[in-house]
Design a protein around this motif. Structure first.
Motif: not given
Ligand code: EPZ
Length: 427
Positions: A12-19, A248-254, A278-280
């Motif tokens: 997995l690669h990329g960014e995911v935004e948390i709800s 993989g490499d995943v950035l989890i945002k918010n 700070d928020d990721a």
């Protein structure tokens, strides 16, 4: 009826935004009743538990409208009957928050006992103990819990067990009670703090939320407010273990990294690279996973709602891990599904012995509850071959846009009608 078709084994690669946090919003929606006014709530996750609660409010006479995908306006001024029948309450656990919210506004509540995930016995004796301490009489008949009071009075309440639901329900009932309520041995989860902040923004006087002593000075009137829900700790944790499991490499945002510390700690022990911003939070996994022992506990301990996902991760770690469930009596039912994917896990009561295997293999599996559903989804994403996951309505109770979010980080997942052929046949 629909199912997921998942081709596992993709890194997995990329960014995911948390709800927004499910377990905060399911308390905050009923809490709007206390205002008898208009509230605007932002960062509301688009999940089925939220739709059910909003429908209950509409059935009660509230005006509910979406101002954007994740912003809801709720006007509870026209609610007159503090009643939630079984047909409405049975779908989710959080319907019991109508008890506290109705008591706080009307000094009475008539709510059918709630449904929700089945982890064995789920008593509500501590909620009732709290309501009674505030001066309510509580009885059960014809399938309803009735709680009534002439007037609610602040009280000193000591919870016998640390309970999220009882802490929230007692806060809801006490916020307009006369005088001071001191709640000891309170739960400290992030959603308790979020509810207290929401109520304070309506004019309540609640201090100490997030510690084990909460002090509530009753106020006469609460007003409408605008409020944004905190990010979901468990959704973020789930994407952390999914990224760690698939690699993989995943950035989890918010996210609020502080809320994730107990999960971060276990992933670091398992050999996963975790970087906090700070928020990721960034998860990189390139090496084999190592065994870790985990025991779930109330916050700030390792969350029980991450236990199935963590156990599933350890199912592919080198060595034997011990997972102890410290909150619920029976939260290992999903293990049968994992065994059919090749996991070596023995369960004895509240303890699972997880002997890691190099690889899981695809199988048709089902979600047996919300987090168990997240666990089998995670297993399917890292297994070799094509899996089908059924009973996905459990997963969609708590994970917004799960298919789209997973696709965005490189997962091969599709939602199809139950009668559809598998992914390979469909291509
Ligand atoms: C909340 O459930 C969450 N649900 C659950 O998350 C979570 O697993 C749980 O807290 C623990 O963190 C919501 O917020 C809607 P408890 P709740 O009262 O409030 C015992 C998810 O996956 N107990 O903290 O029902 C109880 O049996 C869901 O998102 C009593 O004995 O949990 C359990 O052993 C599933 N008497 C322990 O306390 C009571 O009156 C903790 O339960 C109440 C609880």
């Amino acid at each position: 009826m629909e199912k997921y078709i998942i081709e596992g084994g993709h890194r997995l690669h990329g960014e995911v935004e948390i709800s927004g946090a499910k377990n905060a919003v399911v308390a905050i929606i009923p809490a709007t009743i206390l205002a008898k006014d208009r509230c605007v709530i932002e960062n509301v996750p688009n999940i089925s538990d939220v739709s059910i609660l909003l429908h209950i409010l509409q059935d009660l006479g509230a005006k509910v409208s979406y101002l954007g995908k994740n912003t809801v306006e709720i006007d509870t001024s026209h609610i007159t009957e503090p009643v939630v029948p079984y047909e409405s309450s049975r779908h989710l656990r959080a319907s019991y928050y109508f008890l506290g919210a109705f008591l706080g506004r009307f000094n009475q509540a008539h709510v059918s006992p709630p449904g929700g995930c089945n982890f064995g016995v789920r008593p509500i004796d501590q909620h009732i103990k709290g309501f009674e301490a505030l001066g309510a009489s509580v009885s059960t008949d014809y399938g309803f819990i009735h709680a009534t009071a002439e007037e609610l009075y602040g009280s000193h309440i000591y919870l016998d067990v640390v309970s999220v639901g009882a802490t929230i329900n007692i806060m809801l009932a006490a916020v307009k009670a006369k005088g001071l309520t001191i709640l000891e041995n309170a739960a400290k989860e992030p959603h308790i703090v979020d509810l207290a902040n929401f109520l304070n923004s309506m004019g309540a006087d609640i201090r100490g939320a997030g510690t084990d002593v909460i002090k509530i000075h009753g106020v006469d009137v609460l007003r409408g407010t605008s409020y944004s829900i905190i990010p979901d700790q468990i959704e973020a944790g789930t994407y952390m273990t999914i990224a760690a499991a698939a690699g993989g490499d995943v950035l989890i945002k918010n996210v609020i990294p502080k809320h994730l510390e107990s999960i971060t700690d276990k992933l670091l022990q398992a050999g996963v690279s975790v970087t906090e911003y700070d928020d990721a939070i960034r998860i990189i996994r390139s090496k084999p996973l190592k065994k870790v022992n985990v025991k779930t506990m109330p916050h700030p301990g390792f969350p029980t709602d991450m236990q199935p996902q963590m156990t599933t991760l350890l199912a592919i770690a080198e060595g034997t891990s011990i997972v102890t469930e410290g909150v619920w009596d029976n939260r290992f039912k999903y293990v049968d599904e994992l065994r059919r994917m090749g996991a070596h896990i023995q369960v004895d009561g509240k303890v699972a012995v997880v002997e890691g295997v190099p690889q899981l293999t695809a199988a048709p599996v089902k979600a047996v509850d919300l987090r168990a559903g997240a666990a089998v989804l995670q297993a399917a994403l890292c297994a070799t071959g094509i899996s089908e996951v059924e009973d996905i309505h459990y997963i969609e109770r708590g994970y917004e846009d799960v298919v789209e979010k997973l696709q965005k980080i490189g997962c091969s997942i599709k939602k199809v009608p139950i009668s559809s052929p598998t992914l390979s046949q469909a291509q």
